[in-house]
Design a protein around this motif. Structure first.
Motif, PDB file in Angstrom:
ATOM      1  N   GLY A  61       1.050  -1.460  -0.896  1.00 19.34           N
ATOM      2  CA  GLY A  61       0.023  -0.022   0.120  1.00 19.34           C
ATOM      3  C   GLY A  61       0.787   1.040   0.031  1.00 19.34           C
ATOM      4  N   GLY A  62       2.484   1.484  -0.004  1.00 21.82           N
ATOM      5  CA  GLY A  62       2.968   2.136   0.242  1.00 21.82           C
ATOM      6  C   GLY A  62       3.688   2.627   1.228  1.00 21.82           C
ATOM      7  N   ASP A  63       5.157   3.285   0.634  1.00 22.01           N
ATOM      8  CA  ASP A  63       5.903   2.631   1.793  1.00 22.01           C
ATOM      9  C   ASP A  63       6.481   1.636   1.987  1.00 22.01           C
ATOM     10  OD1 ASP A  63       5.660   6.115   2.396  1.00 22.01           O
ATOM     11  OD2 ASP A  63       4.309   6.055   4.241  1.00 22.01           O
ATOM     12  N   ASN A  64       6.314   1.185   1.298  1.00 27.60           N
ATOM     13  CA  ASN A  64       7.560  -0.088   1.381  1.00 27.60           C
ATOM     14  C   ASN A  64       9.089  -0.381   1.605  1.00 27.60           C
ATOM     15  OD1 ASN A  64       4.711  -0.213   0.001  1.00 27.60           O
ATOM     16  ND2 ASN A  64       5.705  -0.184  -2.060  1.00 27.60           N
ATOM     17  N   ILE A  65       9.570   0.641   1.256  1.00 23.26           N
ATOM     18  CA  ILE A  65      10.870   1.473   1.613  1.00 23.26           C
ATOM     19  C   ILE A  65      11.098   2.510   2.619  1.00 23.26           C
ATOM     20  CG2 ILE A  65      12.207  -0.953   0.804  1.00 23.26           C
ATOM     21  CD1 ILE A  65      13.350   1.589  -0.940  1.00 23.26           C
TER      22      ILE A  65
END
Length: 339
Positions: A61-65
């Motif tokens: 969903g985002g901010d995966n890193i």
């Protein structure tokens, strides 16, 4: 011979009992897991819990890193750090991976169209997602993408939005405890013209039983004063109208970003069922000091511990059981929605 016949019913009885007592991995027709806000520097203790549910798909969903850099060598290393984690490698080996990005893997905190390294960043994101070199996302602007999952019981369409690449500037606010206020009506865009046209086509042409719209930021909850669709009120209205008039069945929004998890639900004019925005955030770190936040559409309580989201589909009942799960696979929140 008589002894053998006496034993046969007993053997059969025990064998049948053994089969019946085997626990079912999942009573759902199809299971999808998702989550956001995953810092590659931290241990992710939830991957093993995700795997216990035997999902067919994992959706980022985002901010995966967490990278926040325009140095692509640094960002590449951050992605590699995540890819080298043993538990995540098992997730990759056991399920299909889909998803979008948010600001910290995009490269600029709260960033939008102004980020000068977004084209280079996009290619690293697609590498991380193992997207083929001949995939349209390699040449288009933005990481938006749609995919239909066909099963013997029914179909699910996953529509992944890009809320970064085209997003216009936000309007700062002086209100205490908030960062942004809504732009003037009609000013700015979240998705950009090309992505809006694509989204309209994907929703209007969908014949799936359920349609998941993946948005890295919240759609229904917009009173908190941080990043949300509510910063572009005219585009909130546009998406609501599109969902209502498209004819797409069983639309659910999946969102992240906030470091809390919650369910939001609201009636939409012209839609025969309420729209749910299922927020799941974060995977490795959360807003543990959360006390309160106004959300008129909230159903249940806010979960401020680390968690992931689970969707269990029942095609016969036209129903989705949505769960917020945390440590030890514990259910921290649940919403059952019929369509």
């Amino acid at each position: 011979m008589r002894r053998l016949f006496l034993w046969l019913p007993i053997i059969c009885f025990l064998a049948c009992q053994s089969v019946k007592q085997r626990p079912s991995v999942s009573e759902a027709d199809y299971v999808i897991a998702f989550g956001s806000c995953n810092n590659q520097r931290f241990e992710n203790v939830l991957w093993k819990e995700v795997l216990k549910n035997d999902p067919e798909i994992w959706i980022w969903g985002g901010d995966n890193i967490y990278s926040d850099t325009d140095d692509m060598n640094v960002m590449r290393q951050h992605y590699n750090n995540q890819l080298q984690q043993k538990e995540y490698r098992e997730v990759m080996s056991r399920m299909k991976i889909l998803g979008t990005w948010d600001d910290h893997d995009y490269g600029l905190n709260d960033g939008g169209e102004e980020f000068h390294a977004k084209k280079e960043s996009q290619q690293l994101f697609l590498d991380f997602m193992s997207v083929d070199n001949d995939d349209p996302r390699r040449t288009q602007e933005g990481v938006y993408h749609a995919e239909e999952i066909n099963t013997p019981e029914g179909n699910i369409k996953i529509i992944v939005l890009d809320t970064r690449y085209f997003r216009s500037a936000l309007t700062d606010t002086k209100e205490t405890g908030k960062r942004y206020q809504p732009n003037p009506q009609g000013e700015g865009t979240m998705l950009g013209k090309a992505q809006w046209q694509w989204l309209e086509k994907e929703l209007s042409s969908s014949r799936a039983d359920f349609n998941l719209i993946v948005s890295s930021i919240q759609f229904l909850s917009g009173e908190h004063g941080f990043e949300a669709w509510s910063n572009f009120p005219h585009e909130v209205d546009q998406l609501k109208q599109l969902i209502a008039t498209s004819g797409a069945k069983g639309v659910i929004v999946l969102s992240g970003d906030r470091h809390i998890s919650e369910f939001s639900r609201a009636p939409i004019e012209g839609l025969s069922y309420p729209l749910v925005d299922f927020t799941s955030s974060g995977l490795t770190h959360s807003y543990s000091d959360f006390t309160s936040e106004y959300n008129p559409h909230r159903v249940g309580k806010v979960v401020s511990d680390i968690s992931f989201g689970l969707l269990r589909f029942d095609f016969d009942k036209k129903e989705v059981t949505m769960q917020i799960r945390g440590r030890e696979n514990k259910v921290l929140g649940e919403l059952v929605q019929g369509y």
